[in-house]
Motif scaffolding. Structure first.
Motif, PDB file in Angstrom:
ATOM      1  N   TRP A 113      -4.780  -9.263   1.852  1.00 30.93           N
ATOM      2  CA  TRP A 113      -3.910  -8.768   0.772  1.00 30.93           C
ATOM      3  C   TRP A 113      -4.672  -7.829  -0.156  1.00 30.93           C
ATOM      4  CZ3 TRP A 113      -4.722  -9.352  -4.470  1.00 30.93           C
ATOM      5  CH2 TRP A 113      -3.709  -8.832  -5.295  1.00 30.93           C
ATOM      6  N   ALA A 114      -5.844  -8.249  -0.602  1.00 29.65           N
ATOM      7  CA  ALA A 114      -6.617  -7.454  -1.566  1.00 29.65           C
ATOM      8  C   ALA A 114      -7.040  -6.116  -0.964  1.00 29.65           C
ATOM      9  CB  ALA A 114      -7.844  -8.232  -2.029  1.00 29.65           C
ATOM     10  N   LYS A 115      -7.476  -6.124   0.292  1.00 30.91           N
ATOM     11  CA  LYS A 115      -7.921  -4.888   0.935  1.00 30.91           C
ATOM     12  C   LYS A 115      -6.758  -3.917   1.105  1.00 30.91           C
ATOM     13  CE  LYS A 115     -10.759  -3.194   4.740  1.00 30.91           C
ATOM     14  NZ  LYS A 115      -9.943  -1.994   4.966  1.00 30.91           N
ATOM     15  N   GLN A 116      -5.616  -4.442   1.542  1.00 25.59           N
ATOM     16  CA  GLN A 116      -4.452  -3.579   1.733  1.00 25.59           C
ATOM     17  C   GLN A 116      -3.994  -2.968   0.415  1.00 25.59           C
ATOM     18  OE1 GLN A 116      -0.809  -5.587   2.942  1.00 25.59           O
ATOM     19  NE2 GLN A 116      -0.096  -3.770   4.044  1.00 25.59           N
ATOM     20  N   ARG A 117      -3.953  -3.778  -0.633  1.00 24.24           N
ATOM     21  CA  ARG A 117      -3.500  -3.271  -1.938  1.00 24.24           C
ATOM     22  C   ARG A 117      -4.501  -2.275  -2.515  1.00 24.24           C
ATOM     23  NH1 ARG A 117       0.158  -3.887  -5.737  1.00 24.24           N
ATOM     24  NH2 ARG A 117      -0.405  -3.689  -7.943  1.00 24.24           N
ATOM     25  N   ASP A 118      -5.776  -2.582  -2.406  1.00 21.50           N
ATOM     26  CA  ASP A 118      -6.797  -1.695  -2.938  1.00 21.50           C
ATOM     27  C   ASP A 118      -6.803  -0.354  -2.198  1.00 21.50           C
ATOM     28  OD1 ASP A 118      -8.972  -1.429  -4.863  1.00 21.50           O
ATOM     29  OD2 ASP A 118     -10.285  -1.304  -3.127  1.00 21.50           O
ATOM     30  N   ASP A 119      -6.674  -0.412  -0.878  1.00 18.04           N
ATOM     31  CA  ASP A 119      -6.632   0.819  -0.085  1.00 18.04           C
ATOM     32  C   ASP A 119      -5.421   1.667  -0.455  1.00 18.04           C
ATOM     33  OD1 ASP A 119      -8.916   0.049   1.186  1.00 18.04           O
ATOM     34  OD2 ASP A 119      -7.929  -0.636   3.029  1.00 18.04           O
ATOM     35  N   MET A 120      -4.282   1.020  -0.673  1.00 18.84           N
ATOM     36  CA  MET A 120      -3.054   1.731  -1.022  1.00 18.84           C
ATOM     37  C   MET A 120      -3.175   2.418  -2.380  1.00 18.84           C
ATOM     38  SD  MET A 120      -0.183   1.340  -3.196  1.00 18.84           S
ATOM     39  CE  MET A 120      -0.042  -0.422  -3.484  1.00 18.84           C
ATOM     40  N   ASN A 163      -3.585   7.286  -5.094  1.00 14.77           N
ATOM     41  CA  ASN A 163      -4.021   7.611  -6.455  1.00 14.77           C
ATOM     42  C   ASN A 163      -3.079   7.051  -7.519  1.00 14.77           C
ATOM     43  OD1 ASN A 163      -5.926   8.741  -8.174  1.00 14.77           O
ATOM     44  ND2 ASN A 163      -4.783  10.655  -8.385  1.00 14.77           N
ATOM     45  N   TYR A 164      -2.592   5.850  -7.269  1.00 14.78           N
ATOM     46  CA  TYR A 164      -1.700   5.203  -8.222  1.00 14.78           C
ATOM     47  C   TYR A 164      -2.487   4.753  -9.453  1.00 14.78           C
ATOM     48  CZ  TYR A 164       2.146   4.849  -4.834  1.00 14.78           C
ATOM     49  OH  TYR A 164       3.158   5.119  -3.954  1.00 14.78           O
ATOM     50  N   LYS A 165      -1.834   4.804 -10.592  1.00 14.77           N
ATOM     51  CA  LYS A 165      -2.466   4.328 -11.822  1.00 14.77           C
ATOM     52  C   LYS A 165      -2.165   2.844 -12.004  1.00 14.77           C
ATOM     53  CE  LYS A 165      -2.452   8.801 -14.183  1.00 14.77           C
ATOM     54  NZ  LYS A 165      -1.988   9.571 -15.363  1.00 14.77           N
ATOM     55  N   LEU A 166      -2.636   2.073 -11.054  1.00 13.16           N
ATOM     56  CA  LEU A 166      -2.457   0.629 -11.073  1.00 13.16           C
ATOM     57  C   LEU A 166      -3.824  -0.041 -11.131  1.00 13.16           C
ATOM     58  CD1 LEU A 166       0.229   0.296  -8.235  1.00 13.16           C
ATOM     59  CD2 LEU A 166       0.637   0.167 -10.694  1.00 13.16           C
TER      60      LEU A 166
END
Length: 224
Positions: free
Chosen positions: A155-162, A167-170
């Motif tokens: 989950w963390a890798k997929q979200r971080d890669d996305m 270039n989302y400001k998240l």
């Protein structure tokens, strides 16, 4: 965080929630935080009333250590009324700092702003880890730990890669090196039982369960 950890504590068969203490929270386990919070429950549970306002007819007349009830004549000169009010306030020791007056019915444990509040990314990480761990309750102890580590990693890798790719400001998820290393070793088929990485992973999980235990008995965040 208090709401979310309490909600997970409700799912944990090894934690006993004080439902009597939380009676005013309603069926919190069946609601999202936004729906629960929007129901105006926060006003009676957490709000500290420091406003100057006209009392509603349904409100009883009650003086206590945090407020006094006064009657202001509308036929008197405003300046004279203000002088009288000032004198009354001085007589009753007005001007006390907010953090020293009575809190709402539910309040965060003392000192939360010095540690817990400064590390909200860590709290979010531990909450996510705890949720996944609860989802894997059907596994044996060793399998449960491994599944939790791998699923969090994915989950963390997929979200971080996305976030980085688009270039989302998240806020990027907290992804401790020990947790990453531990999960990658499991995926590679390496046996790292009793390794430093595994022990660090288990410490994070223990802290998460401590927070849930604290919430269950009515204290948050408390010592964890």
């Amino acid at each position: 965080m208090w709401f979310e950890f309490l909600k997970q504590a409700h799912r944990d068969k090894d934690i006993e929630v004080d439902y009597e203490f939380y009676a005013d929270w309603g069926n919190f386990w069946d609601k999202s935080f936004s729906d629960w919070w929007a129901g105006a429950t926060w006003r009676t549970l957490f709000a500290v009333d420091t406003a100057v306002r006209v009392l509603d007819e349904s409100e009883g007349i009650q003086n206590d250590d945090t407020a006094i009830v006064v009657r202001l004549s509308l036929s008197k000169d405003i300046k004279e009324t203000l002088r009288d009010v000032q004198q009354l306030l001085e007589q009753h020791g007005a001007g006390t700092k907010l953090n020293t007056v009575a809190q709402g019915k539910f309040k965060l444990s003392e000192g939360y702003e010095k540690a817990f509040l400064k590390y909200m990314d860590r709290a979010n990480f531990m909450l996510r880890l705890y949720r996944i761990w609860l989802d894997n309750a059907d596994y044996d102890k060793r399998g449960r730990v491994k599944q939790t580590a791998v699923q969090f990693y994915e989950w963390a890798k997929q979200r971080d890669d996305m976030i980085r790719a688009k270039n989302y400001k998240l806020t990027r998820p907290m992804f401790p090196f020990a947790v990453r290393t531990y999960a990658e070793a499991i995926l590679a088929g390496d046996d790292i039982t009793d390794s430093n990485e595994q022990r660090q992973f288990m410490r994070y999980l223990k802290k998460a369960r401590n927070l849930a235990n604290n919430a269950a008995r009515g204290e948050f965040p408390g010592k964890y």
